[in-house]
Design an enzyme around this catalytic site. Structure first.
Site, PDB file in Angstrom:
ATOM      1  N   CYS A   2       0.826  -1.193   0.000  1.00  0.00           N
ATOM      2  CA  CYS A   2       0.000   0.000   0.000  1.00  0.00           C
ATOM      3  C   CYS A   2       0.870   1.256   0.000  1.00  0.00           C
ATOM      4  O   CYS A   2       1.893   1.316   0.654  1.00  0.00           O
ATOM      5  CB  CYS A   2      -0.954   0.091   1.188  1.00  0.00           C
ATOM      6  SG  CYS A   2      -2.068  -1.284   1.306  1.00  0.00           S
ATOM      7  N   ARG A  27       4.017  -0.307  -4.753  1.00  0.00           N
ATOM      8  CA  ARG A  27       3.776  -0.791  -3.392  1.00  0.00           C
ATOM      9  C   ARG A  27       2.503  -1.633  -3.287  1.00  0.00           C
ATOM     10  O   ARG A  27       2.235  -2.255  -2.253  1.00  0.00           O
ATOM     11  CB  ARG A  27       3.658   0.393  -2.424  1.00  0.00           C
ATOM     12  CG  ARG A  27       4.876   1.287  -2.398  1.00  0.00           C
ATOM     13  CD  ARG A  27       4.659   2.440  -1.451  1.00  0.00           C
ATOM     14  NE  ARG A  27       4.521   1.969  -0.099  1.00  0.00           N
ATOM     15  CZ  ARG A  27       5.518   1.722   0.725  1.00  0.00           C
ATOM     16  NH1 ARG A  27       6.754   1.904   0.328  1.00  0.00           N
ATOM     17  NH2 ARG A  27       5.301   1.292   1.942  1.00  0.00           N
ATOM     18  N   TRP A  73      -2.546  -2.909  -1.678  1.00  0.00           N
ATOM     19  CA  TRP A  73      -2.202  -4.333  -1.798  1.00  0.00           C
ATOM     20  C   TRP A  73      -3.030  -5.013  -0.719  1.00  0.00           C
ATOM     21  O   TRP A  73      -2.778  -4.850   0.473  1.00  0.00           O
ATOM     22  CB  TRP A  73      -0.711  -4.540  -1.555  1.00  0.00           C
ATOM     23  CG  TRP A  73      -0.253  -5.948  -1.812  1.00  0.00           C
ATOM     24  CD1 TRP A  73       0.141  -6.465  -3.011  1.00  0.00           C
ATOM     25  CD2 TRP A  73      -0.108  -6.999  -0.853  1.00  0.00           C
ATOM     26  NE1 TRP A  73       0.504  -7.785  -2.856  1.00  0.00           N
ATOM     27  CE2 TRP A  73       0.369  -8.140  -1.545  1.00  0.00           C
ATOM     28  CE3 TRP A  73      -0.333  -7.105   0.519  1.00  0.00           C
ATOM     29  CZ2 TRP A  73       0.614  -9.350  -0.913  1.00  0.00           C
ATOM     30  CZ3 TRP A  73      -0.086  -8.308   1.149  1.00  0.00           C
ATOM     31  CH2 TRP A  73       0.386  -9.426   0.435  1.00  0.00           C
ATOM     32  N   ASN A  99      -1.708   2.552   5.605  1.00  0.00           N
ATOM     33  CA  ASN A  99      -0.788   1.481   5.201  1.00  0.00           C
ATOM     34  C   ASN A  99      -0.343   0.766   6.463  1.00  0.00           C
ATOM     35  O   ASN A  99       0.133   1.415   7.402  1.00  0.00           O
ATOM     36  CB  ASN A  99       0.428   2.083   4.478  1.00  0.00           C
ATOM     37  CG  ASN A  99       1.509   1.051   4.225  1.00  0.00           C
ATOM     38  OD1 ASN A  99       1.217  -0.119   4.023  1.00  0.00           O
ATOM     39  ND2 ASN A  99       2.755   1.475   4.241  1.00  0.00           N
ATOM     40  N   GLY A 100      -0.519  -0.552   6.508  1.00  0.00           N
ATOM     41  CA  GLY A 100      -0.140  -1.321   7.698  1.00  0.00           C
ATOM     42  C   GLY A 100      -1.274  -2.250   8.066  1.00  0.00           C
ATOM     43  O   GLY A 100      -2.134  -2.545   7.229  1.00  0.00           O
ATOM     44  N   GLU A 477      18.579 -17.053  -6.093  1.00  0.00           N
ATOM     45  CA  GLU A 477      18.144 -15.737  -6.569  1.00  0.00           C
ATOM     46  C   GLU A 477      17.648 -15.807  -8.021  1.00  0.00           C
ATOM     47  O   GLU A 477      16.626 -15.216  -8.366  1.00  0.00           O
ATOM     48  CB  GLU A 477      19.294 -14.732  -6.409  1.00  0.00           C
ATOM     49  CG  GLU A 477      19.031 -13.339  -6.948  1.00  0.00           C
ATOM     50  CD  GLU A 477      17.825 -12.623  -6.349  1.00  0.00           C
ATOM     51  OE1 GLU A 477      17.217 -13.140  -5.395  1.00  0.00           O
ATOM     52  OE2 GLU A 477      17.466 -11.560  -6.879  1.00  0.00           O
ATOM     53  N   LYS A 481      13.894 -14.832  -9.332  1.00  0.00           N
ATOM     54  CA  LYS A 481      13.673 -13.809 -10.376  1.00  0.00           C
ATOM     55  C   LYS A 481      12.754 -14.354 -11.457  1.00  0.00           C
ATOM     56  O   LYS A 481      11.809 -13.701 -11.868  1.00  0.00           O
ATOM     57  CB  LYS A 481      14.983 -13.420 -11.043  1.00  0.00           C
ATOM     58  CG  LYS A 481      15.885 -12.364 -10.518  1.00  0.00           C
ATOM     59  CD  LYS A 481      15.403 -10.984 -10.281  1.00  0.00           C
ATOM     60  CE  LYS A 481      14.543 -10.872  -9.086  1.00  0.00           C
ATOM     61  NZ  LYS A 481      15.052 -10.507  -7.837  1.00  0.00           N
ATOM     62  N   GLU A 484       9.101 -14.855 -10.087  1.00  0.00           N
ATOM     63  CA  GLU A 484       8.286 -13.690  -9.718  1.00  0.00           C
ATOM     64  C   GLU A 484       7.857 -12.847 -10.921  1.00  0.00           C
ATOM     65  O   GLU A 484       6.778 -12.272 -10.893  1.00  0.00           O
ATOM     66  CB  GLU A 484       8.911 -12.847  -8.596  1.00  0.00           C
ATOM     67  CG  GLU A 484      10.229 -12.212  -8.853  1.00  0.00           C
ATOM     68  CD  GLU A 484      10.817 -11.518  -7.624  1.00  0.00           C
ATOM     69  OE1 GLU A 484      10.123 -11.250  -6.640  1.00  0.00           O
ATOM     70  OE2 GLU A 484      12.032 -11.233  -7.668  1.00  0.00           O
ATOM     71  N   HIS A 500      19.389 -37.057  -4.957  1.00  0.00           N
ATOM     72  CA  HIS A 500      18.675 -37.564  -3.784  1.00  0.00           C
ATOM     73  C   HIS A 500      17.159 -37.413  -3.933  1.00  0.00           C
ATOM     74  O   HIS A 500      16.451 -37.313  -2.931  1.00  0.00           O
ATOM     75  CB  HIS A 500      19.175 -36.860  -2.522  1.00  0.00           C
ATOM     76  CG  HIS A 500      20.614 -37.140  -2.232  1.00  0.00           C
ATOM     77  ND1 HIS A 500      21.068 -38.394  -1.878  1.00  0.00           N
ATOM     78  CD2 HIS A 500      21.705 -36.348  -2.293  1.00  0.00           C
ATOM     79  CE1 HIS A 500      22.386 -38.354  -1.711  1.00  0.00           C
ATOM     80  NE2 HIS A 500      22.790 -37.129  -1.961  1.00  0.00           N
ATOM     81  N   LYS A 599       6.348  -4.487  -3.621  1.00  0.00           N
ATOM     82  CA  LYS A 599       7.782  -4.336  -3.418  1.00  0.00           C
ATOM     83  C   LYS A 599       8.154  -4.256  -1.950  1.00  0.00           C
ATOM     84  O   LYS A 599       9.139  -4.809  -1.510  1.00  0.00           O
ATOM     85  CB  LYS A 599       8.266  -3.082  -4.135  1.00  0.00           C
ATOM     86  CG  LYS A 599       9.770  -2.929  -4.035  1.00  0.00           C
ATOM     87  CD  LYS A 599      10.345  -2.196  -5.189  1.00  0.00           C
ATOM     88  CE  LYS A 599      11.849  -2.247  -5.185  1.00  0.00           C
ATOM     89  NZ  LYS A 599      12.378  -3.569  -5.525  1.00  0.00           N
TER      90      LYS A 599
END
Ligand code: G6P
Length: 604
Positions: A2, A27, A73, A99-100, A477, A481, A484, A500, A599
């Protein structure tokens, strides 16, 4: 998670709010809305979807010079028009953006409902607007303090009241909030990018503080409501840094910016050929018995690289832990343990919670963070800033590589201080670190080759990334990438583990991306590549420049510039950032704003 914005001044508030929301869209982007005060009322328009949907709904627009905006979000309640912010009190006199997470919203909601308050949304945030109405007797500030006093959880709030023209309140508690001080106009936002085109003068609120904002003044109050001296500073970068600058996507721009970001991070830390990072003056590394790195997502992957480098150079036992797991593991800590928190945004809730856990148990907390004055920085005993500049694409690139570079700087500095490496070796490694921006440029120059490989391989359904040690950290990483931004499922596997179990999945329809850059483990890695080939899978190898042997085994090879083996993890990730980017482009994905992601993850 948000983005919120507020404006009061003389210009059309709607234009400023929309412009700011576009900058904050990274955001969260499932719905958006604005509330604007004019002629003694507040008008609100909100819409599910992106900012463009909101703009369309606004039509001819709302007049007025004071207002608040939000891009969401979703956490509590589906991403629809009703749950979009701003939320309005029953009498329509208050509009809030949040936001929160309000953790005690259920009990507050029950209490208010029993008093006859009618809730329209499923959100936790709406209780704030309703509490403001409950406590309001004409005194705006008093209502804000009484309402906020009832809240538990994390919140950055922006509040407008129809009875107080040109006046806003902004309140901060464990969610980011920054005030932009203009001339005859003022702003607040979750992130400076929202108003950097208008002013670089900022006030960073601390947790518990509130600001009363008019066009001409910003008054900051402490948690008890007493006026307090604001902490003013000037942002060192400008609007161009937060714009695409001719690139199709922020992600590509940020990949290309890496040499510059690395140089800005590394160069100021080298004085007369020796590493001298500021921010570590009060850290007595000889008293550190153990290091624990805590972080989330890509920052955690940087931590895995850091673990390997620190242990090798400093011989200090080091672990890299997922922040969200660490805090619930009842970690064994004391004052001899150094906890290193890594975060691009400096606002990741899980990382902050892990830091608090560590501090509560007496550990020293150092952070590697990109955003100056962020919550992570404020909570740390020592801060090492990565000077990557603003990162807008949700998938991090320059944020990640500058974190890795900072870990190298720390490891070499600490090893030198501890006498675990000779002065000559320290000098050699410092030179290698200084050369990293140019090595990364070499990897970026592979752009077209990598694009053709992405075109060739983007249809493979579940690529496996395999590698050992540093190479394994890069696999983690690289795989993230790809997942996502291109939505291609992939697995990162320690190459030795393949046999294994996972090898059962290999067939001629599979692609294996093999990191073969770790010279010392090259032969072992080749055995694993042969096992893969024997099952008919295709192999795309990433290897050090000059390694001709790999050509005999792999279907395709990406060669990355050589550097000290300790530092290969940084250069070798770049081709896979590009690979993920081009694969996502081939798949028609929204590269800068992947679905369901945000993000800055300010909820646990
Ligand atoms: C989110 C982002 C990731 C990032 C992670 C940690 O999940 O999508 O790209 O690595 O948060 O963020 P931080 O700001 O703490 O580095």
């Amino acid at each position: 998670m948000c983005g919120i914005i507020g404006y009061t001044g003389v210009k059309n508030a709607q234009d400023i709010l929309i412009e700011g929301l576009r900058k904050l869209e990274y955001r969260g982007y499932d719905s958006a809305g604005v509330s604007i005060q004019h002629d003694g009322v507040i008008d609100t328009v909100k819409s599910s979807g992106r900012i463009d949907a909101l703009v369309e709904k606004l039509g001819d627009g709302i007049p007025g010079v004071t207002g608040v905006g939000h891009t969401r979000w979703a956490t509590h309640g589906a991403p629809n028009d009703t749950n979009a912010h701003p939320h309005i009190s029953n009498n329509g006199r208050f509009a809030i953006v949040h936001n929160g997470i309000i953790e005690n919203y259920e009990s507050l909601r029950a209490e208010l409902t029993a008093d006859g308050v009618c809730f329209k949304s499923d959100t936790d945030s709406e209780v704030v607007a309703c509490l403001l109405e409950l406590y309001y007797d004409g005194d705006f500030k008093s209502a804000v303090y009484k309402a906020v006093g009832r809240l538990e959880g994390s919140f950055a709030l922006g509040i407008v009241c129809a009875d107080h023209p040109g006046r806003l309140f902004a309140v901060k508690n464990m969610s980011p909030l920054i005030i932009g001080v203009g001339e005859g106009e003022n702003y607040f936002a979750s992130d400076v990018t929202a108003f950097i085109g208008h002013t670089k003068d900022v006030i960073r609120l601390s947790d518990g503080q509130a600001a009363e904002i008019t066009a001409e003044s910003v008054t900051v109050y402490d948690a008890d409501g007493n006026e307090t001296e604001p902490e003013r500073s000037v942002v060192t970068w400008d609007i161009e840094a937060a714009e695409k600058g001719g690139f199709e996507h922020f992600m590509l721009k940020e990949i290309m910016e890496q040499p510059r970001a690395l140089e800005a991070t590394i160069k100021p830390r080298v004085k007369k050929g020796r590493l001298a990072p500021e921010g570590l003056e009060e850290l007595d590394i000889s008293k550190v018995s153990r290091i624990v790195i805590v972080a989330c997502g890509s920052a955690y992957h940087a931590g895995v690289v850091g673990k390997y480098v620190i242990e090798r150079l400093c011989r200090i036992p080091t672990t890299a832990e997922l922040a969200s797991e660490f805090r619930y593991s009842d970690p064994i800590l004391d004052e001899s343990v150094l906890v290193i928190a890594i975060s691009q945004s400096g606002e990741t809730a899980d990382t902050l919670a892990a830091m608090r856990e560590a501090k509560g148990k007496g550990a020293r907390v150092m952070s590697i963070v990109n955003v100056v004055g962020s919550s992570v920085a404020n909570l740390s005993d020592n801060v090492l800033y990565t000077w990557a500049g603003p990162e807008i694409a949700v998938a991090t690139t320059k944020g990640y590589t500058t974190q890795v570079a900072m870990l190298y700087i720390f490891a070499v500095w600490a090893a030198g201080k501890l006498g675990r490496i000779s002065s000559e070796r320290e000098g050699e490694l410092t030179k290698c670190i200084l050369a990293l921006p140019e090595r990364v440029q070499h990897a970026i120059d592979l752009n077209m080759h990598v694009e053709s490989l992405a075109k060739k391989y983007h249809t493979y359904k579940t690529p496996f990334f395999i590698g050992r040690n540093f190479d394994y950290a890069s696999c983690l990483e690289a795989s993230l990438k790809l997942k996502e931004i291109s939505y291609i499922h992939s697995e990162a596997y320690a190459a030795g583990e393949l046999k294994h179990g996972t090898i059962a999945l290999l067939s001629p329809d599979e692609l294996v991306i093999a990191y073969c850059c770790h010279e010392a483990l090259y032969d072992k890695m080749m055995s694993n590549v042969k096992e893969v080939k024997a099952r008919g899978a295709r192999v795309l190898a990433v290897a050090q420049e000059g390694n001709k042997r790999v050509l005999a085994e792999a279907d395709d090879v990406i060669y990355v510039a050589d550097t000290d083996p300790l530092f290969m993890a940084l250069t070798q990730i770049v081709p896979m950032q590009l690979f993920a980017y081009y694969a996502a482009k081939e798949n028609g994905c929204d590269i800068d704003k992947p679905k369901n992601l945000a993000k800055s993850v300010t909820v646990e």
